[in-house]
Design a protein around this motif. Structure first.
Motif, PDB file in Angstrom:
ATOM      1  N   SER A  25      -1.453  16.638   2.366  1.00  0.00           N
ATOM      2  CA  SER A  25      -0.571  17.619   3.010  1.00  0.00           C
ATOM      3  C   SER A  25      -0.572  18.940   2.254  1.00  0.00           C
ATOM      4  O   SER A  25      -0.654  20.017   2.847  1.00  0.00           O
ATOM      5  N   GLU A  26      -0.467  18.869   0.930  1.00  0.00           N
ATOM      6  CA  GLU A  26      -0.457  20.089   0.112  1.00  0.00           C
ATOM      7  C   GLU A  26      -1.801  20.805   0.160  1.00  0.00           C
ATOM      8  O   GLU A  26      -1.847  22.038   0.241  1.00  0.00           O
ATOM      9  N   ARG A  27      -2.901  20.063   0.119  1.00  0.00           N
ATOM     10  CA  ARG A  27      -4.225  20.692   0.191  1.00  0.00           C
ATOM     11  C   ARG A  27      -4.437  21.364   1.546  1.00  0.00           C
ATOM     12  O   ARG A  27      -4.998  22.463   1.618  1.00  0.00           O
ATOM     13  N   ARG A  39       5.312  25.230   3.627  1.00  0.00           N
ATOM     14  CA  ARG A  39       5.656  24.250   2.602  1.00  0.00           C
ATOM     15  C   ARG A  39       5.627  22.844   3.170  1.00  0.00           C
ATOM     16  O   ARG A  39       5.635  22.649   4.374  1.00  0.00           O
ATOM     17  N   VAL A  40       5.592  21.893   2.265  1.00  0.00           N
ATOM     18  CA  VAL A  40       5.645  20.478   2.621  1.00  0.00           C
ATOM     19  C   VAL A  40       7.000  19.953   2.161  1.00  0.00           C
ATOM     20  O   VAL A  40       7.346  20.075   0.988  1.00  0.00           O
ATOM     21  N   CYS A  41       7.776  19.403   3.072  1.00  0.00           N
ATOM     22  CA  CYS A  41       9.026  18.740   2.717  1.00  0.00           C
ATOM     23  C   CYS A  41       8.833  17.245   2.937  1.00  0.00           C
ATOM     24  O   CYS A  41       8.296  16.827   3.954  1.00  0.00           O
ATOM     25  N   HIS A  42       9.268  16.469   1.966  1.00  0.00           N
ATOM     26  CA  HIS A  42       9.118  15.021   2.050  1.00  0.00           C
ATOM     27  C   HIS A  42      10.416  14.344   1.682  1.00  0.00           C
ATOM     28  O   HIS A  42      11.282  14.937   1.041  1.00  0.00           O
ATOM     29  N   GLN A  43      10.520  13.097   2.095  1.00  0.00           N
ATOM     30  CA  GLN A  43      11.721  12.339   1.788  1.00  0.00           C
ATOM     31  C   GLN A  43      11.760  12.017   0.304  1.00  0.00           C
ATOM     32  O   GLN A  43      10.730  11.911  -0.342  1.00  0.00           O
ATOM     33  N   GLU A  44      12.950  11.906  -0.224  1.00  0.00           N
ATOM     34  CA  GLU A  44      13.106  11.563  -1.627  1.00  0.00           C
ATOM     35  C   GLU A  44      13.538  10.120  -1.745  1.00  0.00           C
ATOM     36  O   GLU A  44      14.388   9.685  -0.983  1.00  0.00           O
ATOM     37  N   PRO A  45      13.055   9.349  -2.661  1.00  0.00           N
ATOM     38  CA  PRO A  45      11.890   9.685  -3.494  1.00  0.00           C
ATOM     39  C   PRO A  45      10.614   9.354  -2.750  1.00  0.00           C
ATOM     40  O   PRO A  45      10.508   8.265  -2.179  1.00  0.00           O
ATOM     41  N   LEU A  46       9.704  10.294  -2.684  1.00  0.00           N
ATOM     42  CA  LEU A  46       8.419  10.025  -2.039  1.00  0.00           C
ATOM     43  C   LEU A  46       7.522   9.245  -2.988  1.00  0.00           C
ATOM     44  O   LEU A  46       6.827   8.331  -2.591  1.00  0.00           O
ATOM     45  N   VAL A  51       5.007  21.202   6.947  1.00  0.00           N
ATOM     46  CA  VAL A  51       4.766  19.779   7.115  1.00  0.00           C
ATOM     47  C   VAL A  51       6.030  19.003   6.784  1.00  0.00           C
ATOM     48  O   VAL A  51       6.680  19.271   5.765  1.00  0.00           O
ATOM     49  N   GLY A  52       6.369  18.053   7.635  1.00  0.00           N
ATOM     50  CA  GLY A  52       7.425  17.085   7.352  1.00  0.00           C
ATOM     51  C   GLY A  52       6.760  15.754   7.099  1.00  0.00           C
ATOM     52  O   GLY A  52       6.101  15.208   7.982  1.00  0.00           O
ATOM     53  N   LEU A  53       6.884  15.229   5.892  1.00  0.00           N
ATOM     54  CA  LEU A  53       6.167  14.026   5.482  1.00  0.00           C
ATOM     55  C   LEU A  53       7.137  12.872   5.276  1.00  0.00           C
ATOM     56  O   LEU A  53       8.005  12.928   4.413  1.00  0.00           O
ATOM     57  N   ALA A  54       6.993  11.833   6.088  1.00  0.00           N
ATOM     58  CA  ALA A  54       7.816  10.626   5.965  1.00  0.00           C
ATOM     59  C   ALA A  54       6.902   9.417   5.884  1.00  0.00           C
ATOM     60  O   ALA A  54       5.888   9.346   6.576  1.00  0.00           O
ATOM     61  N   ILE A  55       7.271   8.480   5.041  1.00  0.00           N
ATOM     62  CA  ILE A  55       6.502   7.258   4.838  1.00  0.00           C
ATOM     63  C   ILE A  55       7.369   6.084   5.291  1.00  0.00           C
ATOM     64  O   ILE A  55       8.580   6.089   5.107  1.00  0.00           O
ATOM     65  N   THR A  56       6.747   5.081   5.852  1.00  0.00           N
ATOM     66  CA  THR A  56       7.512   3.919   6.315  1.00  0.00           C
ATOM     67  C   THR A  56       8.235   3.253   5.154  1.00  0.00           C
ATOM     68  O   THR A  56       7.759   3.250   4.023  1.00  0.00           O
ATOM     69  N   GLY A  57       9.393   2.718   5.472  1.00  0.00           N
ATOM     70  CA  GLY A  57      10.187   2.000   4.477  1.00  0.00           C
ATOM     71  C   GLY A  57      10.479   0.586   4.947  1.00  0.00           C
ATOM     72  O   GLY A  57      10.294   0.258   6.124  1.00  0.00           O
ATOM     73  N   ASP A  58      10.947  -0.245   4.038  1.00  0.00           N
ATOM     74  CA  ASP A  58      11.247  -1.632   4.376  1.00  0.00           C
ATOM     75  C   ASP A  58      12.317  -1.744   5.464  1.00  0.00           C
ATOM     76  O   ASP A  58      12.349  -2.704   6.210  1.00  0.00           O
ATOM     77  N   CYS A  78       0.814  -1.220   0.000  1.00  0.00           N
ATOM     78  CA  CYS A  78       0.000   0.000   0.000  1.00  0.00           C
ATOM     79  C   CYS A  78       0.849   1.273   0.000  1.00  0.00           C
ATOM     80  O   CYS A  78       0.311   2.363  -0.085  1.00  0.00           O
ATOM     81  N   ARG A  79       2.164   1.153   0.049  1.00  0.00           N
ATOM     82  CA  ARG A  79       3.025   2.331   0.140  1.00  0.00           C
ATOM     83  C   ARG A  79       2.879   3.313  -1.023  1.00  0.00           C
ATOM     84  O   ARG A  79       2.759   4.519  -0.779  1.00  0.00           O
ATOM     85  N   PRO A  80       2.885   2.906  -2.314  1.00  0.00           N
ATOM     86  CA  PRO A  80       2.783   3.901  -3.395  1.00  0.00           C
ATOM     87  C   PRO A  80       1.520   4.745  -3.337  1.00  0.00           C
ATOM     88  O   PRO A  80       1.577   5.968  -3.468  1.00  0.00           O
ATOM     89  N   SER A  81       0.353   4.121  -3.135  1.00  0.00           N
ATOM     90  CA  SER A  81      -0.883   4.908  -3.082  1.00  0.00           C
ATOM     91  C   SER A  81      -0.946   5.743  -1.818  1.00  0.00           C
ATOM     92  O   SER A  81      -1.461   6.862  -1.824  1.00  0.00           O
ATOM     93  N   LEU A  82      -0.402   5.240  -0.735  1.00  0.00           N
ATOM     94  CA  LEU A  82      -0.348   6.006   0.505  1.00  0.00           C
ATOM     95  C   LEU A  82       0.526   7.241   0.338  1.00  0.00           C
ATOM     96  O   LEU A  82       0.180   8.322   0.794  1.00  0.00           O
ATOM     97  N   ARG A  83       1.636   7.083  -0.343  1.00  0.00           N
ATOM     98  CA  ARG A  83       2.538   8.218  -0.586  1.00  0.00           C
ATOM     99  C   ARG A  83       1.846   9.321  -1.370  1.00  0.00           C
ATOM    100  O   ARG A  83       1.918  10.493  -1.020  1.00  0.00           O
ATOM    101  N   ARG A  84       1.185   8.933  -2.451  1.00  0.00           N
ATOM    102  CA  ARG A  84       0.487   9.944  -3.266  1.00  0.00           C
ATOM    103  C   ARG A  84      -0.593  10.643  -2.458  1.00  0.00           C
ATOM    104  O   ARG A  84      -0.729  11.864  -2.503  1.00  0.00           O
ATOM    105  N   ALA A  85      -1.377   9.866  -1.726  1.00  0.00           N
ATOM    106  CA  ALA A  85      -2.467  10.444  -0.937  1.00  0.00           C
ATOM    107  C   ALA A  85      -1.933  11.349   0.165  1.00  0.00           C
ATOM    108  O   ALA A  85      -2.473  12.436   0.395  1.00  0.00           O
ATOM    109  N   ALA A  86      -0.876  10.926   0.841  1.00  0.00           N
ATOM    110  CA  ALA A  86      -0.313  11.732   1.929  1.00  0.00           C
ATOM    111  C   ALA A  86       0.217  13.059   1.406  1.00  0.00           C
ATOM    112  O   ALA A  86       0.010  14.110   2.027  1.00  0.00           O
ATOM    113  N   LEU A  87       0.887  13.032   0.266  1.00  0.00           N
ATOM    114  CA  LEU A  87       1.410  14.272  -0.308  1.00  0.00           C
ATOM    115  C   LEU A  87       0.275  15.186  -0.743  1.00  0.00           C
ATOM    116  O   LEU A  87       0.288  16.388  -0.479  1.00  0.00           O
ATOM    117  N   GLU A  88      -0.746  14.620  -1.383  1.00  0.00           N
ATOM    118  CA  GLU A  88      -1.891  15.418  -1.831  1.00  0.00           C
ATOM    119  C   GLU A  88      -2.621  16.052  -0.645  1.00  0.00           C
ATOM    120  O   GLU A  88      -2.939  17.242  -0.664  1.00  0.00           O
TER     121      GLU A  88
END
Length: 98
Positions: free
Chosen positions: A30-32, A88-95, A55-62, A18-28
Motif C-alpha cells: 500500500s505504501e509503495r 496516505r495509508v490509514c490502517h487499523q490498529e494494531p496492524l 488507502v484504507g487498509l483492513a485485515i481480517t480478524g478472528d 498467515c495474518r502477521p505476514s499478510l499485514r506486513r506485506a499489505a502495508l508495504e
C-alpha cells in the motif's frame, strides 16, 4: 466466485496463521503504491498533473463473521485517510503485532 465466497472458504486457523505476514506485506504494498503514484505525475501535453491516492487498509480478524465487516472497516479507514489530508495509508490498529 466473489470475495465473500473466497473468505468463507478459508479456515480460521489458516486465516490466523498467515495474518502477521499478510499485514506486513499489505502495508508495504500500500505504501509503495501510494508513493509511486505520488512521485509520477500525469503528463497531458505540456502539463504535468500531480495525483495521489488514499488507502484504507483492513485485515481480517478472528471476530469477523463476513467479508462485509472487513470491507466496512476498510471503507471507514479510507475516509479517515482523506480527512487527514489525502495521499496516505490509514490502517487499523494494531496492524502489525508488537
Amino acid at each position: 466466485m466473489v470475495a465473500a465466497d473466497l473468505y468463507e472458504g478459508i479456515s480460521q486457523p489458516a486465516k490466523s496463521a498467515c495474518r502477521p505476514s499478510l499485514r506486513r506485506a499489505a502495508l508495504e504494498v500500500s505504501e509503495r503504491l501510494r508513493a509511486g503514484i505520488a512521485a509520477n505525475p500525469l503528463r497531458l501535453d505540456a502539463e504535468r498533473i500531480g495525483i495521489s491516492i488514499s488507502v484504507g487498509l483492513a485485515i481480517t480478524g478472528d471476530a469477523d463473521d463476513s467479508i462485509e465487516q472487513v470491507i466496512g472497516r476498510a471503507d471507514a479507514l479510507l475516509y479517515q485517510a482523506k480527512e487527514r489530508g489525502r495521499n496516505r495509508v490509514c490502517h487499523q490498529e494494531p496492524l502489525l503485532p508488537a
